[in-house]
Design a protein around this motif. Structure first.
Motif, PDB file in Angstrom:
ATOM      1  N   LEU A 132       0.773  -1.248  -0.103  1.00 49.79           N
ATOM      2  CA  LEU A 132       0.009   0.008  -0.063  1.00 49.79           C
ATOM      3  C   LEU A 132       0.873   1.319   0.067  1.00 49.79           C
ATOM      4  CD1 LEU A 132      -2.918  -0.965   2.330  1.00 49.79           C
ATOM      5  CD2 LEU A 132      -2.816  -0.966   0.037  1.00 49.79           C
ATOM      6  N   LEU A 133       2.150   1.265   0.620  1.00 48.31           N
ATOM      7  CA  LEU A 133       3.008   2.241   0.659  1.00 48.31           C
ATOM      8  C   LEU A 133       3.401   2.666  -0.619  1.00 48.31           C
ATOM      9  CD1 LEU A 133       3.979   4.450   2.246  1.00 48.31           C
ATOM     10  CD2 LEU A 133       6.186   2.751   2.916  1.00 48.31           C
ATOM     11  N   GLU A 134       3.689   1.747  -1.394  1.00 49.26           N
ATOM     12  CA  GLU A 134       3.993   1.841  -2.920  1.00 49.26           C
ATOM     13  C   GLU A 134       2.999   2.320  -3.631  1.00 49.26           C
ATOM     14  OE1 GLU A 134       6.999   1.996  -5.795  1.00 49.26           O
ATOM     15  OE2 GLU A 134       7.348   1.556  -3.567  1.00 49.26           O
ATOM     16  N   PHE A 135       2.032   1.683  -3.708  1.00 45.76           N
ATOM     17  CA  PHE A 135       0.499   1.967  -4.465  1.00 45.76           C
ATOM     18  C   PHE A 135       0.472   3.615  -4.025  1.00 45.76           C
ATOM     19  CE2 PHE A 135      -4.022   2.735  -4.582  1.00 45.76           C
ATOM     20  CZ  PHE A 135      -3.935   2.497  -5.962  1.00 45.76           C
ATOM     21  N   GLY A 136       0.504   4.083  -2.769  1.00 49.84           N
ATOM     22  CA  GLY A 136       0.392   5.711  -2.611  1.00 49.84           C
ATOM     23  C   GLY A 136       1.597   6.279  -3.046  1.00 49.84           C
ATOM     24  N   LYS A 137       2.705   5.814  -3.069  1.00 52.40           N
ATOM     25  CA  LYS A 137       3.673   6.685  -3.795  1.00 52.40           C
ATOM     26  C   LYS A 137       3.391   6.856  -5.296  1.00 52.40           C
ATOM     27  CE  LYS A 137       7.236   5.468  -0.251  1.00 52.40           C
ATOM     28  NZ  LYS A 137       8.815   5.024  -0.277  1.00 52.40           N
ATOM     29  N   ASN A 138       3.079   6.052  -6.059  1.00 51.48           N
ATOM     30  CA  ASN A 138       2.773   6.070  -7.048  1.00 51.48           C
ATOM     31  C   ASN A 138       1.769   6.733  -7.520  1.00 51.48           C
ATOM     32  OD1 ASN A 138       4.630   4.292  -8.089  1.00 51.48           O
ATOM     33  ND2 ASN A 138       3.487   2.326  -7.889  1.00 51.48           N
ATOM     34  N   ALA A 139       0.488   6.590  -6.880  1.00 49.85           N
ATOM     35  CA  ALA A 139      -0.600   7.586  -6.862  1.00 49.85           C
ATOM     36  C   ALA A 139      -0.157   9.127  -6.798  1.00 49.85           C
ATOM     37  CB  ALA A 139      -1.743   7.202  -5.937  1.00 49.85           C
ATOM     38  N   LEU A 198       2.948  10.148  -7.127  1.00 50.95           N
ATOM     39  CA  LEU A 198       3.683  10.599  -8.134  1.00 50.95           C
ATOM     40  C   LEU A 198       2.741  10.960  -9.517  1.00 50.95           C
ATOM     41  CD1 LEU A 198       6.529  10.981  -9.147  1.00 50.95           C
ATOM     42  CD2 LEU A 198       6.496   8.608 -10.021  1.00 50.95           C
ATOM     43  N   TYR A 199       1.866  10.179  -9.714  1.00 51.41           N
ATOM     44  CA  TYR A 199       1.113  10.657 -10.898  1.00 51.41           C
ATOM     45  C   TYR A 199       0.284  11.710 -10.749  1.00 51.41           C
ATOM     46  CZ  TYR A 199       1.947   5.796 -12.357  1.00 51.41           C
ATOM     47  OH  TYR A 199       2.528   4.672 -12.920  1.00 51.41           O
ATOM     48  N   TYR A 200      -0.200  12.185  -9.623  1.00 52.27           N
ATOM     49  CA  TYR A 200      -1.042  13.369  -9.453  1.00 52.27           C
ATOM     50  C   TYR A 200       0.019  14.533  -9.316  1.00 52.27           C
ATOM     51  CZ  TYR A 200      -2.774  17.008  -6.443  1.00 52.27           C
ATOM     52  OH  TYR A 200      -3.139  18.411  -6.120  1.00 52.27           O
ATOM     53  N   VAL A 201       1.256  14.419  -8.823  1.00 55.53           N
ATOM     54  CA  VAL A 201       2.270  15.627  -9.088  1.00 55.53           C
ATOM     55  C   VAL A 201       2.484  15.698 -10.518  1.00 55.53           C
ATOM     56  CG1 VAL A 201       4.377  16.316  -8.336  1.00 55.53           C
ATOM     57  CG2 VAL A 201       3.200  15.351  -6.632  1.00 55.53           C
ATOM     58  N   VAL A 202       2.933  14.893 -11.157  1.00 59.25           N
ATOM     59  CA  VAL A 202       3.427  15.028 -12.549  1.00 59.25           C
ATOM     60  C   VAL A 202       2.146  15.484 -13.317  1.00 59.25           C
ATOM     61  CG1 VAL A 202       3.660  13.581 -14.612  1.00 59.25           C
ATOM     62  CG2 VAL A 202       5.002  13.200 -12.573  1.00 59.25           C
ATOM     63  N   PHE A 203       0.874  14.956 -13.089  1.00 63.20           N
ATOM     64  CA  PHE A 203      -0.542  15.550 -13.778  1.00 63.20           C
ATOM     65  C   PHE A 203      -0.558  17.049 -13.570  1.00 63.20           C
ATOM     66  CE2 PHE A 203      -5.035  16.189 -13.607  1.00 63.20           C
ATOM     67  CZ  PHE A 203      -5.365  16.119 -14.895  1.00 63.20           C
ATOM     68  N   THR A 204      -0.539  17.336 -12.301  1.00 61.72           N
ATOM     69  CA  THR A 204      -0.899  18.630 -11.764  1.00 61.72           C
ATOM     70  C   THR A 204       0.364  19.699 -12.428  1.00 61.72           C
ATOM     71  OG1 THR A 204      -1.927  17.765  -9.725  1.00 61.72           O
ATOM     72  CG2 THR A 204      -1.440  20.098  -9.959  1.00 61.72           C
ATOM     73  N   VAL A 205       1.548  19.158 -12.192  1.00 58.57           N
ATOM     74  CA  VAL A 205       2.506  20.335 -12.858  1.00 58.57           C
ATOM     75  C   VAL A 205       2.431  20.298 -14.240  1.00 58.57           C
ATOM     76  CG1 VAL A 205       5.027  20.419 -12.983  1.00 58.57           C
ATOM     77  CG2 VAL A 205       4.056  19.583 -10.969  1.00 58.57           C
TER      78      VAL A 205
END
Length: 132
Positions: A75-82, A84-91
């Protein structure tokens, strides 16, 4: 006596005011940095909402499989990936918004500058006619 040049200028200015003048006037009332910052902040909020909706759709698309795999996955890896995707998408969304609103601001300022020059020209035509 009617001045044909003045009438054409007034018609052109009235058309501008009725169409894009209102929007450009509201854009022009801001400083460049303030306008762009406000629009980018609105875009970041919109990107956050869009990402949350897409993430929810991803989870709920096959919810049964997701719930059975939730105990098997990290779950920690899943949260990190989510995240990361959020930050990339938002930036990326904020950067594109910055480019778009910078262009809109400069276009509105140029348009307003032409409008104000036309106002000066109209005032000059009135003064010129008044002195005759």
């Amino acid at each position: 006596m009617l001045n044909e040049e003045r009438i054409k200028l007034m018609t052109k200015m009235a058309s501008y005011e009725a169409n894009e003048g209102k929007r450009n006037e509201s854009i022009g009332s801001y400083f460049r940095g303030d306008y762009i910052s406000l629009q980018v902040i609105k875009s970041i909020i919109s990107a956050t909402i869009a990402f949350a909706i897409c993430f929810a759709l991803f989870v709920f698309y096959d919810f049964e499989v997701f719930m059975s795999d939730v105990y098997k996955m990290d779950l920690l890896e899943f949260g990190k990936n989510a995240l990361l995707y959020y930050v990339v998408f938002t930036v990326a969304y904020a950067f594109i918004s910055y480019l778009i609103y910078t262009h809109r601001y400069s276009k509105a300022r140029k348009s307003l500058k032409i409008y104000y020059n036309n106002l000066k020209k109209l005032a000059y035509l009135y003064d010129k006619e008044g002195k005759k």
